[in-house]
Design a protein around this motif. Structure first.
Motif, mmCIF file in Angstrom:
data_model
loop_
_atom_site.group_PDB
_atom_site.id
_atom_site.type_symbol
_atom_site.label_atom_id
_atom_site.label_comp_id
_atom_site.label_asym_id
_atom_site.label_seq_id
_atom_site.Cartn_x
_atom_site.Cartn_y
_atom_site.Cartn_z
ATOM 1 N N VAL A 268 0.854 -1.205 0.000
ATOM 2 C CA VAL A 268 0.000 0.000 0.000
ATOM 3 C C VAL A 268 0.878 1.239 0.000
ATOM 4 N N LYS A 269 1.926 1.197 0.820
ATOM 5 C CA LYS A 269 2.787 2.374 0.991
ATOM 6 C C LYS A 269 3.684 2.652 -0.206
ATOM 7 N N GLN A 270 3.817 1.663 -1.092
ATOM 8 C CA GLN A 270 4.647 1.874 -2.284
ATOM 9 C C GLN A 270 3.824 2.267 -3.510
ATOM 10 N N GLN A 271 2.526 2.442 -3.339
ATOM 11 C CA GLN A 271 1.692 2.832 -4.473
ATOM 12 C C GLN A 271 1.961 4.281 -4.865
ATOM 13 N N ARG A 272 1.931 4.523 -6.169
ATOM 14 C CA ARG A 272 2.162 5.884 -6.648
ATOM 15 C C ARG A 272 1.005 6.802 -6.231
ATOM 16 N N ASP A 273 -0.226 6.265 -6.289
ATOM 17 C CA ASP A 273 -1.409 7.064 -5.938
ATOM 18 C C ASP A 273 -2.108 6.476 -4.725
ATOM 19 N N THR A 274 -2.948 7.312 -4.118
ATOM 20 C CA THR A 274 -3.739 6.784 -3.004
ATOM 21 C C THR A 274 -4.742 5.769 -3.562
ATOM 22 N N LEU A 275 -5.117 4.827 -2.730
ATOM 23 C CA LEU A 275 -6.076 3.798 -3.156
ATOM 24 C C LEU A 275 -7.501 4.137 -2.720
ATOM 25 N N VAL A 276 -7.616 4.985 -1.709
ATOM 26 C CA VAL A 276 -8.955 5.369 -1.253
ATOM 27 C C VAL A 276 -9.406 6.573 -2.073
ATOM 28 N N GLU A 277 -10.384 6.338 -2.927
ATOM 29 C CA GLU A 277 -10.867 7.370 -3.857
ATOM 30 C C GLU A 277 -12.369 7.205 -4.035
ATOM 31 N N GLU A 278 -13.004 8.231 -4.562
ATOM 32 C CA GLU A 278 -14.442 8.127 -4.821
ATOM 33 C C GLU A 278 -14.751 7.749 -6.269
ATOM 34 N N GLY A 279 -13.735 7.632 -7.088
ATOM 35 C CA GLY A 279 -13.959 7.175 -8.458
ATOM 36 C C GLY A 279 -14.175 8.317 -9.444
ATOM 37 N N THR A 280 -13.839 8.058 -10.706
ATOM 38 C CA THR A 280 -13.874 9.121 -11.715
ATOM 39 C C THR A 280 -15.288 9.633 -11.996
ATOM 40 N N SER A 281 -16.305 8.771 -11.840
ATOM 41 C CA SER A 281 -17.659 9.242 -12.160
ATOM 42 C C SER A 281 -18.128 10.306 -11.161
ATOM 43 N N MET A 282 -17.576 10.289 -9.966
ATOM 44 C CA MET A 282 -17.977 11.282 -8.958
ATOM 45 C C MET A 282 -17.225 12.602 -9.115
ATOM 46 N N GLU A 283 -16.103 12.557 -9.819
ATOM 47 C CA GLU A 283 -15.225 13.737 -9.864
ATOM 48 C C GLU A 283 -15.918 15.029 -10.300
ATOM 49 N N PRO A 284 -16.627 15.016 -11.457
ATOM 50 C CA PRO A 284 -17.264 16.282 -11.873
ATOM 51 C C PRO A 284 -18.332 16.760 -10.888
ATOM 52 N N LEU A 285 -19.024 15.817 -10.248
ATOM 53 C CA LEU A 285 -20.077 16.190 -9.296
ATOM 54 C C LEU A 285 -19.470 16.854 -8.056
ATOM 55 N N ILE A 286 -18.368 16.282 -7.600
ATOM 56 C CA ILE A 286 -17.711 16.829 -6.416
ATOM 57 C C ILE A 286 -17.077 18.183 -6.745
ATOM 58 N N LYS A 287 -16.534 18.263 -7.944
ATOM 59 C CA LYS A 287 -15.907 19.514 -8.374
ATOM 60 C C LYS A 287 -16.942 20.651 -8.401
ATOM 61 N N GLU A 288 -18.097 20.336 -8.956
ATOM 62 C CA GLU A 288 -19.164 21.331 -9.026
ATOM 63 C C GLU A 288 -19.578 21.793 -7.621
ATOM 64 N N TRP A 289 -19.695 20.829 -6.721
ATOM 65 C CA TRP A 289 -20.087 21.098 -5.332
ATOM 66 C C TRP A 289 -19.067 22.017 -4.656
ATOM 67 N N ARG A 290 -17.793 21.685 -4.867
ATOM 68 C CA ARG A 290 -16.735 22.468 -4.207
ATOM 69 C C ARG A 290 -16.621 23.874 -4.773
ATOM 70 N N GLN A 291 -16.842 23.989 -6.079
ATOM 71 C CA GLN A 291 -16.794 25.329 -6.674
ATOM 72 C C GLN A 291 -17.893 26.193 -6.076
ATOM 73 N N PHE A 292 -19.028 25.553 -5.851
ATOM 74 C CA PHE A 292 -20.144 26.261 -5.236
ATOM 75 C C PHE A 292 -19.770 26.699 -3.811
ATOM 76 N N LEU A 293 -19.208 25.760 -3.050
ATOM 77 C CA LEU A 293 -18.815 26.089 -1.673
ATOM 78 C C LEU A 293 -17.841 27.261 -1.632
ATOM 79 N N HIS A 294 -16.876 27.227 -2.532
ATOM 80 C CA HIS A 294 -15.887 28.316 -2.551
ATOM 81 C C HIS A 294 -16.542 29.650 -2.878
ATOM 82 N N ALA A 295 -17.358 29.631 -3.913
ATOM 83 C CA ALA A 295 -17.937 30.895 -4.378
ATOM 84 C C ALA A 295 -18.986 31.437 -3.411
ATOM 85 N N LYS A 296 -19.839 30.554 -2.911
ATOM 86 C CA LYS A 296 -21.007 31.029 -2.159
ATOM 87 C C LYS A 296 -20.844 30.991 -0.647
ATOM 88 N N VAL A 297 -19.929 30.149 -0.154
ATOM 89 C CA VAL A 297 -19.775 30.043 1.299
ATOM 90 C C VAL A 297 -18.417 30.584 1.753
#
Ligand code: MG
Length: 378
Positions: A268-297
């Motif tokens: 686990v410790k020799q992996q180039r990337d972290t293994l705990v992830e939410e997956g690529t399909s969630m990425e745009p949804l999370i990105k949209e959410w965070r952009q909202f948080l930054h701008a509005k909150v």
């Protein structure tokens, strides 16, 4: 059942100072208990998450945020067959090093300490558990296991500071338990910051309905329960969003673990990337959410105003103590003569709650900072 990549107590690199085993409490269980009993942990109760502690009594503070992170992290750890006690200890420790006034306080302290090496909360968390807590007869700090300290070092944005770098020699990632806490931290604050923003009336339903994660959840709630009052709708939507992201994380992480064919903590410790992830399909949804948080909150005028006040207080206190260390309590004044003065001042300031910083500032500068309502939003 434990997974093959679980961090077991037998495999722990142990504590800096050797101690006899406890008759019935395990290594990581003791870590967790030590963190829970630390002064730095209790102070989280009056430290800002996003909104100033004391603004009202029901939005998140660093402490309640930390407890939510611990809860979600444990759920995920259990599902993945990881070490729940280690995960909980890491979660409870993850924000110990936060100064008052959240990220504004952190940035201000970093600026004050530029010449002395800077400031970063994970690094400070490490200083707290290794050095600053004074609870044991024969050693400084909490004498936690390597794995909990490593988790703080790995999330530090100052990987080259010697005290942090020590933990990163020869490995690319921390344990999966630490990765779970890091991922859970994001899920938790992304959702609770929206909840708090509603509580403070910074945002409205019409704002969040533009978010896919929100609208998906609201649509399925309405389908099942019909129209709901805002008071029930908001927590229900956020609970569904959190559950969806948690499930996505479990699925994506299981897949990544399988693809990477890891069969041990070392792998686990020799992996180039972290293994705990939410997956690529969630990425745009999370990105949209965070952009909202930054701008509005996070960049809401009222939040920026609190941040600016926090920055001003930290800077004012720092300058006052650095030029006249005797203004600090005796213990810290003495440290200022033993350590580089600025570092000792930084440690004292970082340990302060929002409340103490406001009181100290108003006493030092005899301003109306106390009555000059911190709760401009209530
Ligand atoms: Mg956190």
């Amino acid at each position: 059942m434990n997974a093959v990549y679980v961090m077991t107590e037998n495999a722990s690199r142990g504590r800096r100072y050797a101690e006899p085993a406890h008759p019935y409490r395990g290594l990581f269980q003791r870590d967790r208990d030590r963190i829970l009993h630390a002064a730095a942990f209790r102070r989280l109760t009056a430290k800002t998450q996003v909104l100033l502690a004391g603004t009202n009594d029901h939005h998140r503070t660093r402490l309640t945020h930390t407890l939510e992170v611990a809860q979600v992290s444990r759920t995920i750890a259990r599902q993945l067959g990881l070490n729940e006690e280690l995960t909980e200890a890491i979660a409870l420790a993850h924000d110990l090093g936060h100064p008052p006034f959240g990220h504004a306080g952190e940035a201000a302290l970093d600026a004050c300490l530029t010449e002395a090496g800077g400031f970063e909360h994970n690094w400070q968390g490490l200083r707290i558990v290794e050095e600053l807590e004074q609870r044991y007869p024969r050693w400084p700090g909490l004498n936690l296991t390597w794995e909990v300290r490593e988790s703080l070092a790995f999330h530090s944005k100052r990987p080259h500071v010697p005290a942090v770098a020590e933990y990163r020699v020869g490995i690319l990632q921390p344990t999966l338990e630490a990765q779970v806490v890091d991922a859970a931290d994001s899920v938790v604050y992304d959702t609770h910051d929206i909840d708090d923003a509603f509580g403070m009336k910074l945002i409205r339903l019409s704002d969040v309905r533009a978010l896919k994660l929100w609208s998906d959840a609201e649509a399925s709630l309405v389908k099942e329960y019909g129209e709901l009052p805002v008071s029930r709708l908001v927590p229900s939507v956020l609970r569904m969003v959190l559950a969806r992201r948690e499930q996505a994380m479990l699925a994506a992480t299981r897949e990544r673990i399988q693809d990477a064919r890891v069969t041990s903590v070392d792998e686990v410790k020799q992996q180039r990337d972290t293994l705990v992830e939410e997956g690529t399909s969630m990425e745009p949804l999370i990105k949209e959410w965070r952009q909202f948080l930054h701008a509005k909150v996070y960049r809401h005028a009222a939040v920026l105003q609190m941040a600016e006040r926090g920055r001003k207080i930290v800077q004012g206190l720092f300058n006052a103590y650095a030029s006249e260390p005797a203004r600090m309590p005796a213990y810290h004044a003495e440290r200022a003569s033993l350590l580089p003065t600025k570092r000792a001042v930084g440690d004292y300031l970082a340990g302060m709650t929002d409340r103490l910083a406001v009181i100290e500032y108003s006493q030092l500068f005899q301003s109306d900072e106390k009555s000059d309502r911190m709760e401009t939003l209530s």
